[in-house]
Motif scaffolding. Structure first.
Motif, PDB file in Angstrom:
ATOM      1  N   UNK B 257     -20.723  17.175 -15.272  1.00  0.00           N
ATOM      2  CA  UNK B 257     -19.622  16.643 -14.477  1.00  0.00           C
ATOM      3  C   UNK B 257     -18.332  17.327 -14.894  1.00  0.00           C
ATOM      4  N   UNK B 439     -10.860  20.471 -23.585  1.00  0.00           N
ATOM      5  CA  UNK B 439     -11.888  21.496 -23.538  1.00  0.00           C
ATOM      6  C   UNK B 439     -11.366  22.912 -23.428  1.00  0.00           C
ATOM      7  N   UNK B 440     -10.192  23.057 -22.819  1.00  0.00           N
ATOM      8  CA  UNK B 440      -9.595  24.379 -22.687  1.00  0.00           C
ATOM      9  C   UNK B 440      -8.156  24.301 -23.165  1.00  0.00           C
ATOM     10  N   UNK B 449      -8.721  32.013 -16.248  1.00  0.00           N
ATOM     11  CA  UNK B 449     -10.148  31.727 -16.089  1.00  0.00           C
ATOM     12  C   UNK B 449     -10.932  33.033 -16.210  1.00  0.00           C
ATOM     13  N   UNK B 450     -12.153  32.902 -16.663  1.00  0.00           N
ATOM     14  CA  UNK B 450     -13.000  34.086 -16.779  1.00  0.00           C
ATOM     15  C   UNK B 450     -14.451  33.619 -16.813  1.00  0.00           C
ATOM     16  N   UNK B 452     -16.834  34.560 -18.526  1.00  0.00           N
ATOM     17  CA  UNK B 452     -17.423  34.503 -19.868  1.00  0.00           C
ATOM     18  C   UNK B 452     -16.910  33.321 -20.682  1.00  0.00           C
ATOM     19  N   UNK B 453     -15.901  32.636 -20.156  1.00  0.00           N
ATOM     20  CA  UNK B 453     -15.201  31.617 -20.937  1.00  0.00           C
ATOM     21  C   UNK B 453     -15.636  30.212 -20.515  1.00  0.00           C
ATOM     22  N   UNK B 454     -16.261  29.455 -21.418  1.00  0.00           N
ATOM     23  CA  UNK B 454     -16.733  28.116 -21.054  1.00  0.00           C
ATOM     24  C   UNK B 454     -15.581  27.207 -20.644  1.00  0.00           C
ATOM     25  N   UNK B 457     -14.560  19.515 -19.888  1.00  0.00           N
ATOM     26  CA  UNK B 457     -13.671  18.568 -20.531  1.00  0.00           C
ATOM     27  C   UNK B 457     -14.252  17.711 -21.632  1.00  0.00           C
ATOM     28  N   UNK B 463     -18.525  16.119 -18.674  1.00  0.00           N
ATOM     29  CA  UNK B 463     -19.278  16.761 -19.737  1.00  0.00           C
ATOM     30  C   UNK B 463     -20.126  17.919 -19.242  1.00  0.00           C
ATOM     31  N   UNK B 465     -20.500  22.332 -19.837  1.00  0.00           N
ATOM     32  CA  UNK B 465     -19.570  23.445 -19.708  1.00  0.00           C
ATOM     33  C   UNK B 465     -20.059  24.382 -18.624  1.00  0.00           C
ATOM     34  N   UNK B 469     -22.083  31.781 -21.946  1.00  0.00           N
ATOM     35  CA  UNK B 469     -23.438  31.439 -22.394  1.00  0.00           C
ATOM     36  C   UNK B 469     -23.650  29.933 -22.308  1.00  0.00           C
ATOM     37  N   UNK B 470     -22.591  29.177 -22.616  1.00  0.00           N
ATOM     38  CA  UNK B 470     -22.705  27.717 -22.584  1.00  0.00           C
ATOM     39  C   UNK B 470     -23.117  27.206 -21.205  1.00  0.00           C
TER      40      UNK B 470
ATOM     41  N   UNK C 136     -15.367  35.105 -26.645  1.00  0.00           N
ATOM     42  CA  UNK C 136     -15.807  35.445 -25.292  1.00  0.00           C
ATOM     43  C   UNK C 136     -15.028  36.650 -24.795  1.00  0.00           C
ATOM     44  N   UNK C 138     -13.334  38.097 -22.434  1.00  0.00           N
ATOM     45  CA  UNK C 138     -12.707  37.913 -21.126  1.00  0.00           C
ATOM     46  C   UNK C 138     -12.067  39.215 -20.645  1.00  0.00           C
ATOM     47  N   UNK C 144     -10.183  35.022 -26.847  1.00  0.00           N
ATOM     48  CA  UNK C 144     -10.744  33.794 -26.286  1.00  0.00           C
ATOM     49  C   UNK C 144     -11.884  33.330 -27.171  1.00  0.00           C
ATOM     50  N   UNK C 256     -21.105  10.622 -23.522  1.00  0.00           N
ATOM     51  CA  UNK C 256     -22.223  11.543 -23.550  1.00  0.00           C
ATOM     52  C   UNK C 256     -23.461  10.717 -23.888  1.00  0.00           C
ATOM     53  N   UNK C 281     -17.331  21.642 -26.551  1.00  0.00           N
ATOM     54  CA  UNK C 281     -16.909  23.027 -26.728  1.00  0.00           C
ATOM     55  C   UNK C 281     -15.438  23.129 -26.356  1.00  0.00           C
ATOM     56  N   UNK C 282     -14.646  23.549 -27.309  1.00  0.00           N
ATOM     57  CA  UNK C 282     -13.224  23.792 -27.028  1.00  0.00           C
ATOM     58  C   UNK C 282     -13.007  25.298 -26.953  1.00  0.00           C
ATOM     59  N   UNK C 283     -12.387  25.734 -25.885  1.00  0.00           N
ATOM     60  CA  UNK C 283     -12.127  27.154 -25.718  1.00  0.00           C
ATOM     61  C   UNK C 283     -10.622  27.394 -25.740  1.00  0.00           C
ATOM     62  N   UNK C 285      -7.497  30.073 -25.498  1.00  0.00           N
ATOM     63  CA  UNK C 285      -7.037  31.385 -25.036  1.00  0.00           C
ATOM     64  C   UNK C 285      -5.752  31.743 -25.765  1.00  0.00           C
TER      65      UNK C 285
END
Lengths: 320, 478, 298
Positions: B257, B439-440, B449-450, B452-454, B457, B463, B465, B469-470, C136, C138, C144, C256, C281-283, C285
């Protein structure tokens, strides 16, 4: 009423005070700055706006020749072109100025013969600026005495990069004084930072403030003699500096990107930067210039395209 | 006063896109009418012009599409990964070829500026397919054990704010991992998904691997609840997300989600101010603020509040609102009358609760759904505009005194999708990023945004990603 | 020996383990716990929803510090738990044997596996971030990085049959990564879980990181599943009806949810999925840009 430069009087009392001030300026994020400049570069300027922009750009050119091989003949040809950029179309505006070495000022002045095109002269041991202060000042006074309307000085990048900010400031102040004419008027002073040698955007912002505090009438990116000259990003940064300076002092200062601007498309991108960063107060050749030579012919070809509907070619503009 | 250098209109040509007067559902490789024959209209939000009429899927159509996807699953999942990869590469390339057409289409149907569809949506869509194409034959190396298996049929429901990009985020990883798909685009933006169906046809994708059902929430619910769906992927509101989570309780359906947010954009006194101003503008006015990860709460250090606000207002005054197809437009139309009403109501609440409202002088077109860029100052954590997701071009400005307070306020939300940090001090970026429950986190940038980038939130922002890869995990039985 | 000389042994009063302390249930209730043959073993606290609430408060309070502890430190503490357990091996062999009706040798194998499981997760604390996260590539001038972070407070319904190895297998992965846990022990065999609290209390584990409740999952579960300050729930020991009920309740704040999965053999290689189930997972930039304006691409 805006505050004036006196608000910054303390800043230039010592090297350490000036350093503290300059290093207290907001930092510059390179990626963000370049992204903003690139984003403004995607503006699409069409039809009437494009025609207006082309004429505006022509009128903002400091038509430049700064070669060891410059001769009176070359300077006269350049001057003629500045007055009549397109001999086939007399509605074409004149360029803002011709820009020459000090020893060519008199030649240019004579060739222009009273036309409303300024003579700008580089000075202060252009382009490297590696000479003693008296030599730089004499260079400046010579050019002014020969009739230069504008002086394009270079800062001492060595002093700046060595952290001698106050010395950099004092040099500009001294040259500014050397721009004075006996009648009380003065040549307008453009201060070249050689941004390609200052290397970082933080340095460019700091140099801009040194120049503005020292009394520059214009701040200018580069000499055109190094690898990286004017870019949209460094010009945007300098536009932000003059914008902030005016907001804080009420004093308006011009900006001149120089070197590397060769096409109409490039020139229009710079005008968009001006329009959206500082607005129309700066959209005249009193406050914005292009230091360029080959740009003019490209603008002329685009101008011909707009008026005739046909793409032009290099044989339809003059080679000087 | 009109500027001397007023840009002349520079509209992108509509002629690159040919919208048919009507479209069917895309099931088992064919366009077909809804079982009950229902249709609905899709309009251009900037003009209210009817663009097309599309079939309205019902439960029977959902069942038919799920059956088609189930039938296709057997062969599709058995295909060598390298072959699935080539289909996805084909799709990526066709999207690149047709990107101008799709950008114009998306702008027409969604109302967002062509500048964004051209420079952000479409390049990201193609990149996403290209990225996941490469994964299809490398799943053994993705960290989920040897030979990870697909789940089966994925039921995917996407929103209207980035119609084609959200489709890409859903379909690309699903197909790469060997699942088949039934996707329902939002009812206000059905067209780009239907054009994507045509791209699948051009790419020679086997029938039934991708099925597109246009319709309303009832069709989405039927899809999510369908007993033969193995995987549910939803991007949209938190309220619907919760309903989905309840409806799949006790089943074996895997779910991801991607829901709402109320992103904090934190500006410290040592920020690169000019870039921060750009980041704030990009954070809340990109796509008219109709972005789940929008930086809708500006948390500014009190010591630079006035200065930053002045700069921000000056910058907002240069935003160009109008025809989304004009290449110089920065702010386009709001996606629907319904969304406009919601934004309007929340902004009015902000005013009623005493926040100070400001908008630059800007003329709104007479037709279509428009909302001027709006800034609320004197906002506190208690204001509705600081807590509720507005999903529009409305920025709430709050202040803080210390990094601790900034973090506490940023985290004081049921959401946890995105956050921004602006400071020139590297260690502060890392310390604050560490503490943020989001999350970001964008440091000295925003809304990047990209593939490759998960992305995804914490807390009620959902929940799972998407991206990187994620993003594979959501579609694998691991 | 005469009757009078037989020493009467000392029974243990089994208590909850909440916030690093050993309270009785606030309700004052207990229930009888018997061995597999129906012989009374002890009375265990019958925790109430208020005990569950208190446990959540303790777990939330402990979360910040535990999540911020270095992975190395968490690993040291988990390993310390194994050391402490090893020292009390005989006690747990007896308790597990009684609880699950296992022979001494089988019970010993279970306890050994549980000790080894702590060692396994002790070693994971500073590796999971490298497995589950990373840089990652990017397409832009940005650094990233994706990093796994603990979800927060996790409620666990412990396995009903495997009262000790199963319990350890579900709580160790949760706390290894920095979460804190409120666990409802096996309802019919809670004693090994309650004794584990005594081990945890002497293993440098900060109070509140693990909170152990005994009683009825069906009674406490709904309150924990709907609790707005709980971030996740592991339904390992819930029967299908309860699992569905709790999953529905968990949707209120989008916890979760790890659904019950059939486990034939708790001693099998556990993999990483019980850790990743409770990681976010926290990303982040960050612009990189050029070293200087001179390197600009314009």
């Amino acid at each position: 009423m805006p505050t004036t430069l006196t608000a910054f009087a303390d800043v230039t009392t010592s090297d350490s005070a000036l350093r503290r001030f300059l290093h207290g300026l907001p930092g510059v994020d390179a990626v963000g700055l370049e992204a903003r400049a690139a984003s403004l570069g995607t503006r699409s300027i069409k039809t009437t706006a494009k025609a207006y922009a082309i004429d505006l750009a022509i009128s903002m050119i400091d038509l430049t020749t700064l070669e060891g091989a410059d001769t009176p003949g070359k300077v006269r040809a350049l001057s003629a072109k500045a007055v009549h950029p397109d001999p086939t179309d007399r509605t074409t505006p004149m360029t803002a100025a011709v820009c020459v070495y000090p020893d060519m000022v008199a030649t240019a002045k004579a060739a222009l013969n009273g036309a409303d095109v300024k003579v700008a002269s580089v000075a202060t041991a252009f382009p490297a600026g590696r000479a003693a202060l008296p030599v730089k000042l004499a260079d400046t006074r010579d050019a002014v005495a020969a009739g230069a309307d504008e002086i394009d000085m270079v800062i001492d990048r060595g002093a700046f990069l060595a952290g001698r900010y106050l010395e950099t400031y004092e040099l500009i102040k001294a040259v500014k004084e050397a721009c004075a004419r006996p009648d009380g008027s003065a040549a307008r002073l453009k201060v070249i930072f050689e941004t390609g040698e200052l290397s970082t955007y933080d340095n460019i912002r700091r140099a801009s403030w040194i120049g503005m505090l020292a009394g520059a009438d214009f701040i200018k990116t580069s000499t055109g003699k190094v690898g990286v000259n004017a870019t949209p990003a460094n010009t945007l940064l300098m536009l932000e500096a003059v914008r902030d300076f005016k907001a804080q002092t009420g004093i308006q200062i011009g900006v001149k990107p120089a070197g590397g601007i060769r096409t109409t498309k490039d020139a229009i991108k710079f005008l968009v930067l001006v329009n959206e960063t500082v607005g129309e107060d700066w959209l005249s050749n009193t406050w914005f210039r292009f230091g360029a030579s080959s740009l003019l012919n490209d603008l002329l070809m685009q101008r011909q395209k707009l008026s005739t509907g046909r793409y032009s070619g290099p044989d339809y503009v003059t080679v000087d | 006063m009109a500027s001397l250098f007023e840009y002349a209109p520079a509209p992108e040509s509509r002629s690159v896109v040919d919208i048919a007067p009507s479209y069917g559902l895309f099931i088992d490789g064919e366009f077909t009418d809804a079982a009950d024959g229902k249709v609905f209209k899709t309009v251009s939000p900037s003009s209210e012009e009817v663009l097309s009429e599309v079939a309205q899927a019902g439960a029977a159509d959902v069942d038919r599409a799920v059956k088609a996807a189930r039938k296709a699953f057997e062969k599709w999942s058995a295909l060598p990964g390298s072959e699935r990869a080539k289909y996805l590469f084909r799709i990526a390339r066709i999207i690149q070829e047709r990107s101008r057409e799709l950008a114009v289409l998306e702008t027409l149907d969604n109302g967002k500026p062509i500048k964004e569809t051209r420079d952000a949506d479409l390049p990201l869509v193609a990149a996403h397919f290209f990225y996941y194409a490469g994964w299809a034959d490398k799943l053994d190396h993705a960290g989920y054990g040897a030979n990870p298996r697909p789940l089966g049929v994925a039921g995917q429901v996407i929103p209207w704010n980035f119609p084609l990009l959200m489709l890409a985020w859903k379909i690309a990883p699903a197909l790469a991992t060997g699942n088949t798909v039934v996707l329902k685009p939002a009812e206000t933006t059905p067209l780009s998904a239907l054009f994507f169906a045509d791209i699948c046809r051009q790419a020679g994708l086997p029938k039934g691997v991708v099925n597109i059902l246009t319709g309303y929430g009832d069709a989405g619910a039927a899809l999510v609840e369908h007993p033969d769906v193995n995987k549910v992927a939803f991007t949209g509101s938190t309220a619907v997300g919760k309903a989905i989570a309840r409806s799949i309780a006790g089943t074996d359906k895997k779910v991801t989600l991607e829901l709402g947010g109320k992103g904090a954009n934190i500006v410290f006194d040592d920020a690169p101010i000019d870039q921060a101003v750009e980041g704030i503008v990009n954070g809340i006015f990109f796509n008219q603020g109709q972005v789940c990860c929008a930086g809708s709460r500006l948390l500014v250090q009190e010591s630079i509040h006035d200065e930053l606000l002045d700069s921000l207002k000056r910058r907002l005054s240069t935003l160009r609102l109008g025809d989304p197809l004009d290449k110089n437009t920065d702010i386009g139309a709001i996606n629907s009358a319904e969304q406009l009403a919601r934004i309007t109501a929340l902004a009015d609440t902000g005013e009623a609760e005493g926040a100070e409202r400001w908008s630059p002088a800007c003329e709104l077109p007479s037709a279509g759904y428009w909302f001027a860029p709006t800034l609320f100052s004197n906002v506190t954590q208690a204001h509705t505009v600081a807590r509720d997701e507005i999903f529009g071009p409305v920025l709430s400005v709050l202040t803080f005194r210390t990094p601790d307070e900034a973090v506490a306020k940023a985290n004081n939300s049921q959401y946890g999708l995105s956050a921004g940090i602006w400071t020139e001090k590297g260690s502060r970026i890392l310390a604050v990023a560490n503490q943020l429950r989001a999350g970001v986190v964008w440091a000295n940038t925003f809304n990047k945004f990209d593939p490759t980038s998960p992305f995804g939130g914490y807390k009620e922002s959902g929940f799972g990603r998407e991206g990187g890869r994620h993003g594979l995990e959501a579609y694998l039985d691991v | 020996m005469s009757e009078s000389s037989v020493r009467l042994n000392v029974f243990k009063t089994y208590k909850l383990y909440v916030g690093g302390k050993f309270p009785r249930s606030e309700s004052g209730r207990v229930y009888e716990v018997s061995d597999s043959k129906g012989k009374w073993l002890a009375n265990a606290p019958l925790s109430s929803r208020k005990d569950a609430r208190d446990a959540v408060v303790a777990a939330r309070k402990a979360f910040g510090g535990w999540a911020a502890a270095t992975a190395y430190n968490r690993g040291q503490i988990l390993y310390r738990i194994a050391e402490m357990l090893e020292g009390r091996r005989e006690q747990f062999v007896r308790e597990v044997g009684d609880a699950e009706g296992l022979s001494k040798s089988k019970a010993a194998a279970v306890v050994d596996a549980a000790i080894d499981r702590w060692v396994w997760y002790a070693g994971w604390t500073d590796k999971i971030g490298q497995i589950a996260g990373g840089a990652n590539p990017v397409a832009g001038p940005f650094f990233n990085l994706s990093t796994p972070e603990p979800t927060g407070v996790v409620t666990v319904v412990a396995p009903q049959d495997s009262s000790f190895l199963g319990l350890v297998s579900v709580i160790a992965p949760v706390i290894a990564t920095g979460n804190t846990v409120v666990v409802i022990a096996s309802e019919k065999a809670p004693l090994p879980a309650l004794s584990l609290g005594e081990v945890l209390a002497t293993s440098d584990l900060p109070g509140g990181v693990v909170n152990i409740l005994s009683g009825k999952a069906a009674e406490m579960g709904p309150h924990l599943a709907s609790h707005q300050d709980v971030n996740a729930i592991d339904l390992a020991g819930a029967d299908p009806a309860l699992a569905k009920e709790l999953e529905i309740a968990a949707a209120d704040n989008l916890k979760r949810v790890l659904r019950p999965q059939p486990v034939d053999d708790w001693s099998a290689d556990p993999g990483t999925s019980r850790m990743t189930a409770f990681l976010e997972t926290k990303t982040v930039w960050h612009p990189t840009g050029s070293l200087g304006a001179g390197g600009s691409s314009y």
